[in-house]
Design a protein around this motif. Structure first.
Motif, mmCIF file in Angstrom:
data_model
loop_
_atom_site.group_PDB
_atom_site.id
_atom_site.type_symbol
_atom_site.label_atom_id
_atom_site.label_comp_id
_atom_site.label_asym_id
_atom_site.label_seq_id
_atom_site.Cartn_x
_atom_site.Cartn_y
_atom_site.Cartn_z
ATOM 1 N N MET A 1 0.964 -1.338 -0.090
ATOM 2 C CA MET A 1 0.017 -0.088 0.047
ATOM 3 C C MET A 1 0.812 1.240 0.004
ATOM 4 O O MET A 1 0.771 2.135 -0.863
ATOM 5 C CB MET A 1 -0.824 0.060 1.161
ATOM 6 N N ARG B 1 -16.307 -4.049 0.343
ATOM 7 C CA ARG B 1 -14.908 -4.186 0.667
ATOM 8 C C ARG B 1 -13.917 -5.185 0.174
ATOM 9 O O ARG B 1 -12.739 -5.226 0.160
ATOM 10 C CB ARG B 1 -14.564 -3.676 2.230
ATOM 11 N N GLN B 2 -14.680 -6.154 0.214
ATOM 12 C CA GLN B 2 -13.883 -7.387 -0.347
ATOM 13 C C GLN B 2 -13.353 -7.516 -1.617
ATOM 14 O O GLN B 2 -14.278 -7.571 -2.760
ATOM 15 C CB GLN B 2 -14.719 -8.808 -0.087
ATOM 16 N N PRO B 3 -12.270 -7.901 -1.971
ATOM 17 C CA PRO B 3 -11.554 -7.803 -3.345
ATOM 18 C C PRO B 3 -12.043 -9.285 -3.818
ATOM 19 O O PRO B 3 -12.300 -10.226 -3.233
ATOM 20 C CB PRO B 3 -10.141 -7.982 -3.306
ATOM 21 N N ARG C 1 -11.125 -11.841 -6.911
ATOM 22 C CA ARG C 1 -9.810 -12.197 -7.648
ATOM 23 C C ARG C 1 -9.832 -13.037 -8.763
ATOM 24 O O ARG C 1 -10.954 -13.509 -9.097
ATOM 25 C CB ARG C 1 -8.830 -13.196 -6.541
ATOM 26 N N HIS D 1 -7.514 -4.628 -4.223
ATOM 27 C CA HIS D 1 -7.881 -3.783 -3.684
ATOM 28 C C HIS D 1 -6.931 -2.418 -4.526
ATOM 29 O O HIS D 1 -5.879 -2.667 -4.491
ATOM 30 C CB HIS D 1 -7.205 -3.935 -2.197
ATOM 31 N N GLN E 1 -17.709 -15.886 -5.951
ATOM 32 C CA GLN E 1 -16.293 -16.192 -5.491
ATOM 33 C C GLN E 1 -16.460 -17.189 -4.113
ATOM 34 O O GLN E 1 -17.148 -16.761 -3.108
ATOM 35 C CB GLN E 1 -15.425 -15.117 -5.133
ATOM 36 N N ARG E 2 -16.076 -18.268 -4.257
ATOM 37 C CA ARG E 2 -16.051 -19.154 -3.144
ATOM 38 C C ARG E 2 -17.385 -19.110 -2.474
ATOM 39 O O ARG E 2 -17.757 -18.848 -1.329
ATOM 40 C CB ARG E 2 -15.117 -18.728 -2.087
ATOM 41 N N LYS F 1 -19.871 -17.016 -2.574
ATOM 42 C CA LYS F 1 -20.394 -15.629 -2.046
ATOM 43 C C LYS F 1 -20.755 -14.854 -3.477
ATOM 44 O O LYS F 1 -19.662 -15.033 -4.191
ATOM 45 C CB LYS F 1 -19.318 -15.152 -1.258
ATOM 46 N N ASP G 1 -0.569 -5.420 4.128
ATOM 47 C CA ASP G 1 -1.638 -4.744 4.110
ATOM 48 C C ASP G 1 -2.955 -5.400 4.103
ATOM 49 O O ASP G 1 -3.430 -5.779 3.157
ATOM 50 C CB ASP G 1 -1.587 -3.497 3.184
ATOM 51 N N VAL H 1 -7.028 -5.542 3.890
ATOM 52 C CA VAL H 1 -8.031 -4.533 3.366
ATOM 53 C C VAL H 1 -9.486 -5.211 3.456
ATOM 54 O O VAL H 1 -10.648 -4.476 3.376
ATOM 55 C CB VAL H 1 -7.922 -4.299 1.793
ATOM 56 N N PHE H 2 -9.599 -6.282 4.087
ATOM 57 C CA PHE H 2 -10.931 -6.861 4.321
ATOM 58 C C PHE H 2 -10.799 -8.025 5.397
ATOM 59 O O PHE H 2 -9.992 -8.979 5.298
ATOM 60 C CB PHE H 2 -11.418 -7.253 3.118
ATOM 61 N N ALA H 3 -11.733 -8.038 6.298
ATOM 62 C CA ALA H 3 -11.783 -9.109 7.212
ATOM 63 C C ALA H 3 -13.438 -9.470 7.546
ATOM 64 O O ALA H 3 -14.117 -8.445 7.458
ATOM 65 C CB ALA H 3 -11.062 -8.701 8.531
ATOM 66 N N GLU I 1 -8.229 -10.574 4.155
ATOM 67 C CA GLU I 1 -7.634 -10.654 2.901
ATOM 68 C C GLU I 1 -6.749 -9.348 2.750
ATOM 69 O O GLU I 1 -7.001 -8.323 3.230
ATOM 70 C CB GLU I 1 -8.901 -10.034 1.713
ATOM 71 N N SER I 2 -5.408 -9.453 2.242
ATOM 72 C CA SER I 2 -4.533 -8.502 2.092
ATOM 73 C C SER I 2 -4.667 -8.191 0.681
ATOM 74 O O SER I 2 -5.473 -8.345 -0.102
ATOM 75 C CB SER I 2 -2.975 -8.912 2.547
ATOM 76 N N VAL I 3 -3.899 -7.015 0.493
ATOM 77 C CA VAL I 3 -3.646 -6.436 -0.910
ATOM 78 C C VAL I 3 -3.336 -7.670 -2.044
ATOM 79 O O VAL I 3 -3.943 -7.579 -2.989
ATOM 80 C CB VAL I 3 -2.583 -5.330 -1.079
ATOM 81 N N ALA J 1 -14.722 -4.465 10.361
ATOM 82 C CA ALA J 1 -15.269 -4.341 9.124
ATOM 83 C C ALA J 1 -14.895 -2.937 8.591
ATOM 84 O O ALA J 1 -14.841 -2.737 7.437
ATOM 85 C CB ALA J 1 -17.027 -4.408 9.259
#
Lengths: 374, 123
Positions: free
Chosen positions: A40, A294-296, A298, A319, A347-348, A350, B33, B35-37, B56-58, B80
């Motif tokens: 980041m 917020r969840q990427p 992939r 992200h 994804q998985r 979801k 980093d 970015v999501f949990a 989840e990280s970058v 969150a």
């Protein structure tokens, strides 16, 4: 944690990366730094200042021989005849069926053409060129050359201090420079969406040059992780992910790389299919996606239509540090590729909602001189 | 109160029959980093080894497994809005969830803090 394999090759800057805290991972057959202080921070640093990337894993190929531009035009769809000396162009090595074998940068360099190809594909590319170009064409794989990229809005000020004159280059222009008596081939280009340069330097000199560049406090070393998030924000496809042998330039939305004369004349690998796709469109198209939440999502996630049927797949996603939200690229059926189309991603197990968005996600800031064309 | 660690780099802080679970400083460093949990909701029943949370990280997504079984009492709702709490304070404010231990015997064989910190140095 990933075990580093003994079969991996080392970059000329290997110990330099380690001494600066680079976390090394296997990539394209090399041990390469994925990050230094953190993806980041490195990403945002490049968008604001300047970052130094070691891209020495990429293949640097020098071609010469009679009618070299015409010979390369049989495999690449770009207008190389019209390419002036010291100018470069984004292009692709195509298979006979129009699939993309690799994407690359091609520069006219006097009597030569200089190609920079992807690291993971360079050996396959070399075989293709050996097999498919006339025997009168000579190809030199410049194994002894390292390649650095200095990217970001402050790259020009920094590099012009070390190598005076580079600020005169405009985007997609290149030239030979000297630094402490050593030759550097420098182009104003890169793969981050920012202004910046790529510097081909002898492997034995690269450490001194990297030291000289990072001696400027505006420059930090940047790893592969940020390179990936920067190019994703810039909407630039990554070979092996967003491009492969099953994708054509039209599917990938790289129509700009097919010269006007080439469209009229054809005569390049896959030209029948590619010209038909130019006229009628392709079944699938590469799109950018703004992902809700917020969840990427992939690579590999499925893209569904309103009925839940698969209409494509995510090829890159993550992200976006600059936008603070997840973004992605993928292929969808062409009738769902219009900006604003709402799609579902799975994804998985979801479901996510995403909207087709124009790319780049973050505007390019290339240095184009007025009146100059790339 | 006692603190345990797993070889998956999770920590478990036990107070009576309540266990608070998170990931270790080593784990957050390795992930980079975050970015999501996504943490489990209260009431969810977990067996040891179940997928309990996602982080989840970058770079990539990782699953967090339930290091011990039990019923979830609370997920850390602060994650969150600010998943980077896990990077900043992984073994404190960046906890993932609390559960009521189903079987305290499942704590047997887990590492204590000193053993974990020594083991991490060997990785």
């Amino acid at each position: 944690m990933t075990e580093i394999n003994d079969n991996l090759a080392k970059l000329p800057l290997d110990s330099w990366h380690r001494s600066r805290g680079g976390r090394m991972v296997p990539f394209a057959g090399y041990e390469m730094p994925v990050q230094f202080e953190g993806i980041m921070a490195e990403h945002l640093w490049v968008r604001e200042h300047a970052g130094l990337f070691d891209v020495s894993h990429m293949g640097q190929l020098l071609f010469h021989g009679p009618d070299i531009d015409r010979a390369l035009e049989t495999l690449l769809p770009g207008d190389l005849l019209a390419l002036n000396d010291g100018r470069l162009r984004y292009s692709m090595l195509l298979a006979e069926d129009g699939g993309i074998i690799d994407d690359l940068m091609a520069t006219r360099r006097g009597e030569h053409f200089y190609l920079v190809v992807n690291g993971a594909t360079k050996h396959g590319d070399i075989e293709q060129f050996e097999k498919r170009l006339p025997r009168t064409i000579v190809m030199d794989h410049m194994r002894e050359q390292a390649l650095l990229a200095l990217q970001g809005p402050e790259a020009v000020v920094v590099l012009d201090t070390v190598v005076p004159g580079v600020s005169e280059l405009s985007f997609m222009q290149a030239g030979l420079f000297h630094w402490n008596g050593r030759p550097l081939w420098i182009s104003r280009s890169g793969y981050t969406g920012e202004d910046g340069f790529e510097i081909s330097v002898a492997g034995r000199d690269v450490e001194t040059l990297a030291d000289a560049l990072t001696a400027d406090e505006r420059v930090k070393p940047i790893g592969l992780g940020a390179r990936d998030s920067l190019r994703l924000e810039a909407g630039l496809p990554l070979y092996g992910h967003d491009l492969d042998g099953t994708t054509t330039p039209i599917m990938a939305g790289l129509n700009f790389a097919i010269g006007k004369r080439r469209r009229a004349e054809g005569g390049f690998a896959g030209s029948l299919r590619i010209m038909a796709e130019l006229d009628n469109g392709s079944a699938l198209k590469r799109v950018g996606l703004m992902v809700e939440g917020r969840q990427p999502v992939r690579e590999g996630a499925l893209i569904l239509d309103a009925e839940g049927s698969e209409i494509g797949r995510i090829t890159s996603g993550g992200h976006s540090p600059s936008l603070g939200r997840p973004i992605a690229m993928g292929y969808v059926a062409s009738d769902r590729a219009e900006t604003g189309t709402v799609l579902t991603i799975e994804q998985r197990g979801k479901l996510f909602q995403a909207t087709v968005a124009p790319m780049p996600f973050v505007p390019h800031r290339y240095h184009r001189k007025q009146g100059a064309t790339a | 109160m006692s603190l345990y660690f797993t070889k998956d780099h999770e920590w478990i802080r036990v107070d009576g029959d309540v266990a608070t679970v998170g990931i270790s400083n080593h784990a957050q460093e390795a992930l980079g980093d975050i970015v999501f949990a996504e943490v489990p909701d209260a009431g969810k029943s977990l067996s040891k080894g179940d997928d309990a949370a996602v982080v989840e990280s970058v770079k990539a997504a990782s699953d967090v497994y339930a290091p011990v079984g039990g019923e979830v009492i609370e997920g850390n709702s602060a994650l969150a809005d600010d998943p980077s709490l896990i990077n900043r304070d992984p073994e404190g404010e960046g906890w993932f969830f609390k559960l009521r231990l189903a079987n305290t015997n499942e704590l047997d064989g887990l590492m204590d803090e000193a053993a974990y910190r020594e083991w991490v140095k060997t990785l």
